[in-house]
Design an enzyme around this catalytic site. Structure first.
Site, mmCIF file in Angstrom:
data_model
loop_
_atom_site.group_PDB
_atom_site.id
_atom_site.type_symbol
_atom_site.label_atom_id
_atom_site.label_comp_id
_atom_site.label_asym_id
_atom_site.label_seq_id
_atom_site.Cartn_x
_atom_site.Cartn_y
_atom_site.Cartn_z
ATOM 1 N N LYS A 48 0.828 -1.207 0.000
ATOM 2 C CA LYS A 48 0.000 0.000 0.000
ATOM 3 C C LYS A 48 0.871 1.271 0.000
ATOM 4 O O LYS A 48 2.057 1.212 0.325
ATOM 5 C CB LYS A 48 -0.952 -0.037 1.205
ATOM 6 C CG LYS A 48 -1.848 -1.289 1.256
ATOM 7 C CD LYS A 48 -2.735 -1.401 0.046
ATOM 8 C CE LYS A 48 -3.763 -2.479 -0.056
ATOM 9 N NZ LYS A 48 -3.762 -3.766 0.454
HETATM 10 C C1 LIG Z 1 -5.042 -4.643 0.883
HETATM 11 C C2 LIG Z 1 -6.510 -4.644 0.790
HETATM 12 C C3 LIG Z 1 -7.325 -5.160 1.803
HETATM 13 C C4 LIG Z 1 -6.822 -5.942 2.981
HETATM 14 O O1 LIG Z 1 -5.806 -5.378 3.691
HETATM 15 P P1 LIG Z 1 -4.774 -6.333 4.476
HETATM 16 O O2 LIG Z 1 -3.979 -5.320 5.246
HETATM 17 O O3 LIG Z 1 -3.972 -7.052 3.448
HETATM 18 O O4 LIG Z 1 -5.549 -7.225 5.357
HETATM 19 C C5 LIG Z 1 -8.692 -5.034 1.662
HETATM 20 N N1 LIG Z 1 -9.249 -4.459 0.609
HETATM 21 C C6 LIG Z 1 -8.506 -3.963 -0.395
HETATM 22 C C7 LIG Z 1 -9.186 -3.302 -1.539
HETATM 23 C C8 LIG Z 1 -7.118 -4.057 -0.354
HETATM 24 O O5 LIG Z 1 -6.402 -3.586 -1.367
#
Ligand SMILES: *Cc1c(COP(=O)(O)O)cnc(C)c1O
Length: 388
Positions: A187
């Site tokens: 992210k």
């Molecule tokens: C990364 C992501 C998640 C989940 O996040 P985690 O930290 O990996 O549990 C949920 N929804 C979207 C759209 C994502 O890109």
């Protein structure tokens, strides 16, 4: 000696500077490594970032979304409206609290849930709308919150990909109902793993804290009680200190991501023109530089104009040293969901985009030369496979 193989470009890669590495070392040496003062500082800093709203952090984005649903009191017998084009976590958390995901088709241009199609999916069991801001592009927030208000629904924003995105000059997370972010390594802002929830009032923030740690309540110095079923979803100080450092670097990261995205538009278009591929219906992202945080640069392949599938394009890019990703196939096509009666054909736009969307590399550490190499390699592959 000639070196004919250029370095491999992954589709994404996190950046950590020396200050971050030093800050982690400091926490490890401090004697307190799990949730403590650094977490409190990170939550306070995030709260400031989100215009003073309440913020609580969690072990990951999935836990953050699940707790958001629990805070909103959503469970058995409830329906939550969401998009089939997301990381499967979005739908999994709805199932995990005992509720039912209702998938509404997407807009083919933004690739986000089509808010014009939400109203007809609302039933007496609907409790919430859970939009996803794919690649960091928000939905129309006025339309979203008008719908929610009109039908008395909660909104749980899956803003996992939208840290740093804006809506009409306001940060995503600085307004609205429950807004969930992920700090997973891919992210725009990462704590390695982690997430945060932005909330509107102290009572719901307290409830989120309880769900985060076994449902525990504390009374006085030696009293404790458990009155709801909570999990073990706290964020550690080691992670929090990484987040504090990342926040300092975020403006520079964002500027770099936007500059790289601009180059993609320019270079891909000029490569298509010089390859005589003006008629190829390759779909680029929405060219939105005021709101998107450019979490990803995604194209939709014109498969009906190509003699190959997406997998072939990905393999040939990989042979050129270019990593790509698929974000995402329609959730309704996964076995678990098919077994529950969902069909990809119920959301045909999502089905098509899920089959033809492709994520090209984009991360702050990329060079201008990387963009040129990717664009020319990619357009060369399209030219080779174009139907006559
Ligand atoms: C990364 C992501 C998640 C989940 O996040 P985690 O930290 O990996 O549990 C949920 N929804 C979207 C759209 C994502 O890109």
């Amino acid at each position: 000696m000639s070196n004919s193989t250029p370095p491999f470009i992954p589709f994404t890669r996190p950046s950590f500077n020396q200050e971050t590495i030093d800050a982690v070392g400091e926490v490890l040496r401090s004697g307190w490594v799990t949730s403590g003062p650094k977490l409190a500082e990170f939550e306070a800093t995030l709260s400031e970032y989100f215009s003073g709203r309440h913020v609580r952090c969690f072990a990951n984005g999935t836990a953050t979304m699940k707790i958001a649903l629990q805070v909103a009191g959503i469970g058995e017998g409830d329906e939550v409206i969401t998009t089939p084009i997301s990381w499967v976590a979005t739908a999994n958390v709805i199932l995990s609290v005992g509720a039912k995901p209702i998938f509404v088709d997407i807009d083919p241009i933004t690739r986000n849930i089509d808010l014009n199609k939400v109203a007809v999916a609302i039933t007496p069991k609907t409790r919430a709308i859970m939009p996803v801001y794919l690649a960091g592009l928000p939905v129309d927030m006025n339309q979203l919150y008008n719908l929610a208000k009109q039908h008395k629904l909660r909104v749980i924003e899956d803003a996992a990909q939208a840290f740093g995105s804006q809506w009409k000059g306001k940060k995503i997370g600085s307004f609205g109902d429950l807004v969930s972010f992920s700090f997973q390594a891919n992210k725009n802002l990462t704590t390695v793993e982690g997430g945060c929830l932005v909330l509107n009032n102290a009572d719901e923030a307290k409830l989120a804290e309880k769900f985060r740690l076994q449902g525990l309540t504390r009374q006085g110095m030696d009293g404790m009680d458990v009155d709801v079923l909570g999990g073990k979803d706290n964020l550690t100080d080691v992670n929090a200190v990484i987040g504090l450092q990342q926040l300092k670097q975020l403006p520079a990261y964002q500027t770099r991501r936007a500059a790289l995205a601009r180059q993609y538009f320019d270079v891909i278009r000029s490569e298509l023109a010089s390859a005589g591929l003006e008629n190829l219906k390759l779909q680029l992202p929405v060219e939105n530089f005021s709101e998107s945080n450019w979490h990803m640069f995604q194209v939709v392949l014109p498969l009906d104009q190509l003699k190959c599938d997406r997998a072939q394009v990905m393999t040939e890019l990989k042979d050129l040293g270019i990593g790509t990703g698929v974000h995402y196939p329609a959730i309704t096509g996964f076995t678990l969901y098919k077994e529950q009666g969902y069909k990809t054909s119920d959301t045909p736009i999502a089905e098509r985009i899920g089959r033809s969307i492709l994520t090209l590399p984009l991360f702050p550490g990329m060079t201008d030369e990387d963009i040129g190499r990717i664009a020319s390699g990619f357009v060369g592959i399209l030219k080779k496979h174009r139907k006559n």
